[in-house]
Write a protein that holds these residues in place. Sequence first.
Motif, PDB file in Angstrom:
ATOM      1  N   LEU A   1      21.000  91.377  14.958  1.00 26.98           N
ATOM      2  CA  LEU A   1      19.429  91.636  14.064  1.00 26.98           C
ATOM      3  C   LEU A   1      19.005  91.242  13.454  1.00 26.98           C
ATOM      4  O   LEU A   1      18.471  90.771  12.267  1.00 26.98           O
TER       5      LEU A   1
ATOM      6  N   SER B   1      13.437  91.226  20.272  1.00 30.91           N
ATOM      7  CA  SER B   1      14.617  92.162  21.194  1.00 30.91           C
ATOM      8  C   SER B   1      14.057  92.356  22.507  1.00 30.91           C
ATOM      9  O   SER B   1      15.172  92.589  23.358  1.00 30.91           O
TER      10      SER B   1
ATOM     11  N   GLY C   1      18.641  90.062  23.506  1.00 31.19           N
ATOM     12  CA  GLY C   1      17.925  91.282  23.344  1.00 31.19           C
ATOM     13  C   GLY C   1      18.119  91.929  25.101  1.00 31.19           C
ATOM     14  O   GLY C   1      18.224  92.050  25.597  1.00 31.19           O
TER      15      GLY C   1
ATOM     16  N   VAL D   1      16.935  85.683  19.036  1.00 38.54           N
ATOM     17  CA  VAL D   1      17.107  87.730  19.216  1.00 38.54           C
ATOM     18  C   VAL D   1      16.324  88.037  20.585  1.00 38.54           C
ATOM     19  O   VAL D   1      17.317  88.762  21.327  1.00 38.54           O
TER      20      VAL D   1
END
Length: 140
Positions: free
Chosen positions: A27, A55, A81, A77
Amino acid sequence: MKAWKRCYRVLKRTGTLKIFVSFLVFLSGAAAVLAVVEPGIHTWGDAMWYCFVASTTIGFGDICVVTRAGRIITVLVSAYGILMTAMVPGVVVSYYMEYLKVREKETISVFLEKLERLPDLSDDELLQLSQKIQEFENKR
């Protein structure tokens, strides 16, 4: 504080802590790239906010990406996630269930050992064994 220590130990034993740290590193890296390539994201903090929102698949819409690189990063992302949300609790619950099984087997082993040497037990030990059997019956 003890609960946090236990949680930390479980995360460390299951390898989930490494997965979580790698997620945070990913991240941070994604936010750094977004802060550079996206015209609407001016700071790393805004980029981290956007990565968090992406996420968790919340998608507030206060920040939007417009470049191709930004969209690809958003997809990665979001996928990461979702994977984290699914995997971490599954690993922790699986570990805990295995722990309970091992503990139950140990308890049964101790119980069977006492039953095997029943004639050798003292009156106090027999009373304790009887109470444990009654507790077990009451729980069922």
